[in-house]
Every structure is written in structure tokens, then in C-alpha cells.
Design an enzyme around this catalytic site. Structure first.
Site: not given
Length: 226
Positions: A9-16, A59, A87
Site C-alpha cells: 500500500r502506498h504511503g500516507e498522503t496529504l488527503f489521508n 502516490r 484505488e
């Protein structure tokens, strides 16, 4: 040839971080997200991969390059992007507040309004949750059960064709999509009920056999578990 598949799974993003709905819309990785991914990349650095793939969202692409650059035993060329591993699509809710979205979905599901997505899924089940999301979407664009399942089957088929001569590959995808794969293909899932949501940077491992059958054998593993 069987193919061992490492789904990251990708890393944490701004929207996360901001608590916004993020499906097909895209935001950059945060510093925290990059730091967490470095731990995953280090844990996988001595594992040989014949190839690496990613969703076509940025991402995921940024994540797979972190994995590639940290790996010291693999010779990976150009990363191929597989849009089938995007996603889950949340339609008109993309970019909206997660809390407001889940309240709308809970209302469409016919239960008391709540911001707790787990409470919604526990109340109506994962499949009715998907249908309620599409119903609550003003434009009804969000992926429902049938649409998502068809895309998921297509993703597995495409991956089988891409990896027929590859013994072990890494694929970067997304939390809800990996969870949906887990519900269907994890050997500890009954295929009906919800399972834990995979963490950012987590690894889920599966086996893809010669006939295209897919089975997940390890789910949502942290860097410390690898």
C-alpha cells in the site's frame, strides 16, 4: 510458473492526513508517508524481485520508485503502470470530507447517521456498504460491488499475463483495493465479511498460479513483520 506477489500500500498522503476521500483523485505523499515507506523499502531491500509494477496514480508511482531505489538485489527496468490496480472510485465524493461522506452513506444505507465507517459496515455488511455509497453519490458514479469485482478480476488477469515468466513481483496499490482483494482472495477471509484496513506502507503477499488463480497468504504486514 507460479508468481509470488508482494502488494504494497502506498504511503500516507496529504488527503489521508486531512481526512478527505481519496480514490481516483491524487495527492502527494507526506513526509511521514515517505519515512514510513523507507522502513518498508529497507525490509524488502534484500528480497529479489523479477519486476515491479504500480497503479497509475502518482502516490503509487512515487511509492514503487522508493521500493525500487532501496532494493539492492534486483535489476528493475522501467516500471509498468497498471490502471486496474487503482484505488476504489468514490465518484462525486472524491476530495470531500470523509466524515460528511460516511454520514451520507449511512443515511443511504438506512441506519442512524454516523461518521464511523466500521460501524456502517458492521451494520449492513461490506457489499451493502458499497451499494449505499453509490446510492448516496449524487451522480451515482462511485463503484458498486459488481463494478469493483469486475475490475478486480481484470486486475488479476492482467497481472497474470504480465508476470507469466516472473517468479516474484512487487505491485504498489491502494488500501481499499487491497482490502477488497483480501476479502475475496485471502485464505483467512470467508469472502463475505469485512477485514482490517491495510496500513500505509504495509505488505500483503499472494500467490498467482499458472491458471490465473490468486490466493493471498499474508495480509497487512508491517515492516517489522517482514
Amino acid at each position: 510458473m507460479k508468481t509470488e506477489v508482494y502488494l504494497v500500500r502506498h504511503g500516507e498522503t496529504l488527503f489521508n492526513r486531512l481526512g478527505k476521500v481519496q480514490g481516483w483523485c491524487d495527492t502527494p505523499l507526506t513526509i511521514r508517508g515517505i519515512d514510513d515507506l523507507k522502513k518498508t523499502a529497507l525490509a524488502l531491500a534484500q528480497i529479489h524481485f523479477d519486476n515491479m509494477y504500480s497503479s497509475d496514480l502518482k502516490r503509487a508511482i512515487d511509492t514503487v520508485h522508493l521500493m525500487k531505489n532501496a532494493n539492492v538485489v534486483s535489476q528493475i527496468g522501467k516500471i509498468k503502470k497498471l490502471p486496474e490496480f487503482r484505488e476504489v472510485f468514490f465518484g462525486s465524493f472524491e476530495g470531500d470530507s470523509i466524515d460528511e461522506t460516511w454520514r451520507a452513506v449511512s443515511k443511504a444505507a438506512g441506519i442512524p447517521e454516523t461518521e464511523d465507517v466500521k460501524a456502517i459496515i458492521d451494520a449492513v455488511g461490506i457489499y451493502k456498504f458499497r451499494e449505499a455509497t453509490k446510492k448516496a453519490d449524487p451522480r451515482h458514479l462511485a463503484e458498486n460491488v459488481e463494478e469493483l469485482d469486475l475490475r478486480m478480476q481484470r486486475a488479476v488477469k492482467v497481472l497474470r499475463e504480465e508476470t507469466r515468466n516472473e517468479g516474484r513481483v512487487l505491485v504498489v496499490s491502494h488500501g481499499d483495493f487491497i482490502k477488497t482483494l483480501g476479502i475475496k482472495y485471502w485464505d483467512q477471509s470467508d469472502g463475505l465479511h469485512d477485514i482490517p484496513f491495510p496500513e500505509n506502507g504495509s505488505v500483503t503477499r499472494g500467490i498467482l498460479d499458472e491458471d490465473g488463480n490468486f490466493k493471498i497468504v499474508d495480509y497487512n504486514c508491517s515492516a517489522d513483520d517482514l
